[in-house]
Motif scaffolding. Structure first.
Motif, PDB file in Angstrom:
ATOM      1  N   PRO A  86     -25.399 -22.182  12.494  1.00 38.41           N
ATOM      2  CA  PRO A  86     -24.234 -23.054  12.535  1.00 38.41           C
ATOM      3  C   PRO A  86     -22.983 -22.195  12.682  1.00 38.41           C
ATOM      4  N   ARG A  87     -21.850 -22.836  13.003  1.00 43.05           N
ATOM      5  CA  ARG A  87     -20.601 -22.084  13.113  1.00 43.05           C
ATOM      6  C   ARG A  87     -20.080 -21.714  11.733  1.00 43.05           C
ATOM      7  N   LYS A  88     -20.368 -22.589  10.760  1.00 41.96           N
ATOM      8  CA  LYS A  88     -19.873 -22.360   9.398  1.00 41.96           C
ATOM      9  C   LYS A  88     -20.835 -21.471   8.627  1.00 41.96           C
ATOM     10  N   PRO A  89     -20.305 -20.739   7.626  1.00 44.72           N
ATOM     11  CA  PRO A  89     -21.198 -19.903   6.815  1.00 44.72           C
ATOM     12  C   PRO A  89     -22.215 -20.765   6.075  1.00 44.72           C
ATOM     13  N   LEU A  90     -23.447 -20.313   6.064  1.00 42.81           N
ATOM     14  CA  LEU A  90     -24.532 -21.043   5.394  1.00 42.81           C
ATOM     15  C   LEU A  90     -25.239 -20.087   4.445  1.00 42.81           C
ATOM     16  N   ARG A  91     -25.513 -20.571   3.220  1.00 45.12           N
ATOM     17  CA  ARG A  91     -26.368 -19.787   2.329  1.00 45.12           C
ATOM     18  C   ARG A  91     -27.464 -20.683   1.781  1.00 45.12           C
ATOM     19  N   LEU A  92     -28.526 -20.042   1.323  1.00 44.12           N
ATOM     20  CA  LEU A  92     -29.623 -20.783   0.713  1.00 44.12           C
ATOM     21  C   LEU A  92     -29.437 -20.757  -0.791  1.00 44.12           C
TER      22      LEU A  92
END
Ligand code: TXA
Ligand code: MG
Length: 340
Positions: A245-251
């Motif tokens: 995605p363009r936005k930061p992603l974390r699990l």
């Protein structure tokens, strides 16, 4: 340019065929994700695929072949797609068994490259990725065309894969002319990729619907797991950051006003525990893997387009992540979260 989304009527498929034979590219549905297709034996068409995707030429493409009943190494060799001399007897028998068991379907085999496949398709590798898609529209178009189609997923390089015609338009609408609409993809994650070496050893390069266990059982052997992720072009398909995605992603655990991709559960109940501006999407309320896989890329895309500034995804429950679809979803989420 502005892409036209067309239904899979006889006239539109004929138009797609003409476009492809003229060296153009067309987005087509498959059972896994939409692909950006060009005639695999036409280097100019293949170059247009790389250009439209902004894909680095070190990342090779998958060759899609039409549905035939007797698919096997010999038939692929006769078409110049595979070099049968690159496979020993055991390897050939295993390749044939896998094609019989899983084609048409979401299994891509890495095999020795045949002479009809240009360098650009394989990024100069002496192996080629081949699969026989199981989607009525892809099958009809391949049959009409009578030629193999090179097709990566129809997204810009590194971005979220498209599972509807509208997703393709959002990714590539300004760069291609024609998108054939075949409805939402039934599987929702890309094909399982398995490499087969000269001696018949099998290695899982990308998890998908068909798991290592099932593939090993059909081939009469076990499937090794490739080192999970790499950044080296010598291990194509294994780039760490992908599906991003363009936005930061974390699990992990969500908190506050995030965009949250839950694996299962009730969206309203989950949202009630988060901030007032949190956006929640659920892959499958009941935790069903097939439903979760079908929804994965569409929900991720919705969160990316929402007002939330950072994204959090719930990890796939460990018990489900070992093989098959659970493994595939976990893999895609991990790569989507990899630092860019
Ligand atoms: O389900 C799918 O496989 C979809 C649909 C459209 O068929 N296609 C797809 O293509 O996922 P793409 O390009 O997004 O992913 C193909 C992967 C890449 O990661 C590439 O590195 C790997 O296949 N690949 C292609 N040729 C290879 C080869 N000779 N050896 C190792 N990996 C290869
Ligand atoms: Mg892709």
């Amino acid at each position: 340019m502005s892409a036209e989304i067309v239904g899979a009527t006889a006239e539109e498929l004929e138009r797609a065929r003409r476009e492809l034979l003229a060296g153009g590219v067309v987005a087509i549905p498959t059972e896994t994700v939409y692909g950006l297709a060009g005639v695999a034996t036409d280097p100019a068409a293949v170059a247009r695929i790389f250009a439209a995707k902004e894909r680095p030429t070190f990342d090779p493409l998958i060759v899609h072949v039409g549905h035939v009943r007797a698919a096997g190494v010999d038939q692929l060799a006769a078409a110049g797609i595979v070099d049968a001399d690159g496979l020993g007897e055991v390897a050939r028998a295993r390749a044939d068994a896998l094609m019989r068991a899983f084609w048409p379907g979401p299994l891509t085999l890495i095999l020795p490259r045949g002479e009809a496949i240009p360098d650009l398709v394989t990024s100069g590798l002496d192996t080629v990725a081949v699969r026989m898609p199981r989607h009525p529209v892809a099958e009809r178009l391949l049959a009409l065309l009578g030629k193999p189609l090179a097709a990566p997923s129809a997204n810009r390089f590194g971005r979220i894969s498209p599972t509807t015609a509208a997703h393709v338009a959002a990714e590539l609408g300004d760069r291609i002319a024609l998108i054939v609409d075949g409805g939402p993809c039934a599987v929702g994650v890309e094909s399982t990729i398995v490499a087969l070496d000269r001696d018949g050893a099998l290695t899982l390069l990308r998890p998908g619907l068909l798991g290592a266990e099932a593939i090993g059982a059909a081939a009469g052997t076990t499937v090794a797991r490739a080192a999970r992720v790499s950044d080296t072009p010598s291990a194509p398909g294994m780039l760490a950051s992908h599906y991003a995605p363009r936005k930061p992603l974390r699990l992990g655990e969500p908190a506050g006003d995030v965009g949250y991709l839950a694996f299962s559960g009730d969206a309203a109940a989950i949202a009630a525990r988060l901030g007032p501006r949190a956006v929640v999407r659920v892959l499958s309320p009941s935790g069903d893997l097939a439903e979760a896989a079908r929804n994965l890329f569409a929900r991720l895309r919705e969160l990316d387009e929402s007002a939330a500034e950072t994204l959090v995804a719930e990890p796939v429950p460990t018990a489900l992540a070992a093989d098959g679809l659970g493994h595939a979803i976990a893999d895609r989420l991990q790569r989507a979260a990899a630092a860019r």
